[in-house]
Design an enzyme around this catalytic site. Structure first.
Site, short mmCIF file in Angstrom:
data_model
loop_
_atom_site.label_atom_id
_atom_site.label_comp_id
_atom_site.label_asym_id
_atom_site.label_seq_id
_atom_site.Cartn_x
_atom_site.Cartn_y
_atom_site.Cartn_z
N ASN A 101 -3.40 29.54 11.51
CA ASN A 101 -3.69 28.28 12.19
C ASN A 101 -2.40 27.86 12.90
OD1 ASN A 101 -4.27 25.69 12.97
ND2 ASN A 101 -4.44 24.85 10.89
N TRP A 102 -2.41 28.01 14.21
CA TRP A 102 -1.19 27.69 14.97
C TRP A 102 -0.98 26.19 15.13
CZ3 TRP A 102 -0.23 31.45 19.70
CH2 TRP A 102 0.05 32.73 19.20
N LYS A 103 -2.01 25.40 14.79
CA LYS A 103 -1.92 23.93 14.96
C LYS A 103 -1.52 23.63 16.40
CE LYS A 103 -1.05 23.61 10.06
NZ LYS A 103 -0.46 22.90 8.94
N HIS A 162 -9.81 20.20 8.65
CA HIS A 162 -8.42 20.38 8.20
C HIS A 162 -7.86 19.01 7.80
CE1 HIS A 162 -4.16 21.23 8.19
NE2 HIS A 162 -4.48 22.51 8.09
N GLU A 167 -5.18 17.64 8.34
CA GLU A 167 -4.51 16.91 9.43
C GLU A 167 -5.53 16.19 10.29
OE1 GLU A 167 -2.21 20.26 10.74
OE2 GLU A 167 -1.08 20.16 8.87
N GLU A 222 -6.81 23.82 0.64
CA GLU A 222 -5.44 23.56 1.08
C GLU A 222 -4.97 22.23 0.48
OE1 GLU A 222 -4.47 25.69 5.05
OE2 GLU A 222 -5.41 23.77 5.52
N GLY A 259 3.09 22.89 4.72
CA GLY A 259 4.35 22.72 5.45
C GLY A 259 5.51 22.24 4.60
N SER A 317 1.75 26.66 2.55
CA SER A 317 3.03 27.35 2.32
C SER A 317 2.87 28.81 1.88
CB SER A 317 3.89 26.56 1.32
OG SER A 317 4.21 25.28 1.86
N GLY A 323 -0.28 28.50 8.11
CA GLY A 323 0.22 27.70 9.23
C GLY A 323 1.50 28.29 9.78
N GLY A 324 2.64 27.73 9.36
CA GLY A 324 3.95 28.12 9.89
C GLY A 324 4.20 29.61 9.98
#
Ligand code: 13P
Length: 236
Positions: A8-10, A94, A96, A161, A167, A199, A220-221
């Site tokens: 997920n590049w967000k 998600h 977010e 999640e 993150g 993470s 993510g990251g």
């Protein structure tokens, strides 16, 4: 069951980021025997990313969709549009989106149904906040989110999640992940893929992916860099 390793590049990525996808393709060489690979870039990059991964083991996906097929919804994107742009999956609910846009379980369910209407597989996200976990309510929160967010059609993926693990470099204990995933399994079909997210890195992927009822990861990251993402894929 084949694992699903989803990135997920967000809200990250410009055209130059496609170089990472190209690098991942060359690292992969051949389709991994037991894992499907997915990258969900921002909607702006979806058509070019889908073109870049065509014929490779990597699929493309969206990060959110509107519930309607089309209409007067300025700034929104429909599941049908994402499909045409090359998506095979859409992340919905998600944390977010739930936090930044006040998305409710009911809305998340409607978005999952919209993805299915377009012929795509929704990845439905659930997870507790730090406070909810500290109060001992993690299982109850996830359970309620599942009851409210899962559509009738069982063609979906669920991603657990924990909000506090996203993150932050913090990860629940393996026992805590096992407990929540077994609860999610009780409420889903045997063949539903259940992803863990929060993470996930090359260094912790192998132990997380070996937990019972963990059938992949939502990353993510570490999905932004080809080498990191490849390291997680290798851990399968
Ligand atoms: P991180 O892997 O950066 O913690 O993000 C997880 C996530 O939110 C994926 O959807």
């Amino acid at each position: 069951m084949r694992h699903l390793i989803a990135g997920n590049w967000k809200m990250n990525g410009l055209n130059a980021s496609l170089a990472e996808v190209n690098k991942l393709k060359s690292l992969l060489q051949e389709k991994p025997a037991n894992a499907d690979i997915l990258i969900c870039p921002p909607a702006t990059l979806l058509p070019s990313l889908a073109q870049e991964v065509a014929g490779s083991p990597i699929s493309a996906g969206g990060q959110d969709c509107h519930t309607a097929e089309s209409g007067a919804h300025t700034g929104d994107v429909s599941a049908e549009m994402l499909k045409e742009a090359g998506a095979a999956f859409i992340i919905v609910g998600h944390s977010e989106r739930r936090a930044d846009h006040g998305e409710t379980d009911e809305l998340v369910k409607q978005k999952a149904e919209a993805a299915q209407r377009a012929g795509l597989t929704p990845i439905i996200c659930v997870g507790e906040t730090r406070e909810e976990r500290e109060l001992g309510n993690a299982a109850a929160v996830v359970s309620a989110q599942l009851s409210g967010s899962l559509p009738e059609d069982t063609n979906y993926v669920v991603a657990y999640e924990p909000v506090w693990a996203i993150g932050t470099g913090l990860v629940p204990s393996l026992d805590d992940i096992r407990e929540i995933h077994s609860l999610v399994r009780e409420k889903t079909q045997e063949e539903t893929r259940l992803l863990y997210g929060g993470s996930v890195k090359p260094a912790n992927a192998a132990e997380i992916l070996s937990i019972e009822n963990v059938n992949g990861a939502l990353v993510g990251g570490a999905s932004l860099k080809a080498e990191d993402f490849f390291g997680i894929i290798q851990a399968v």
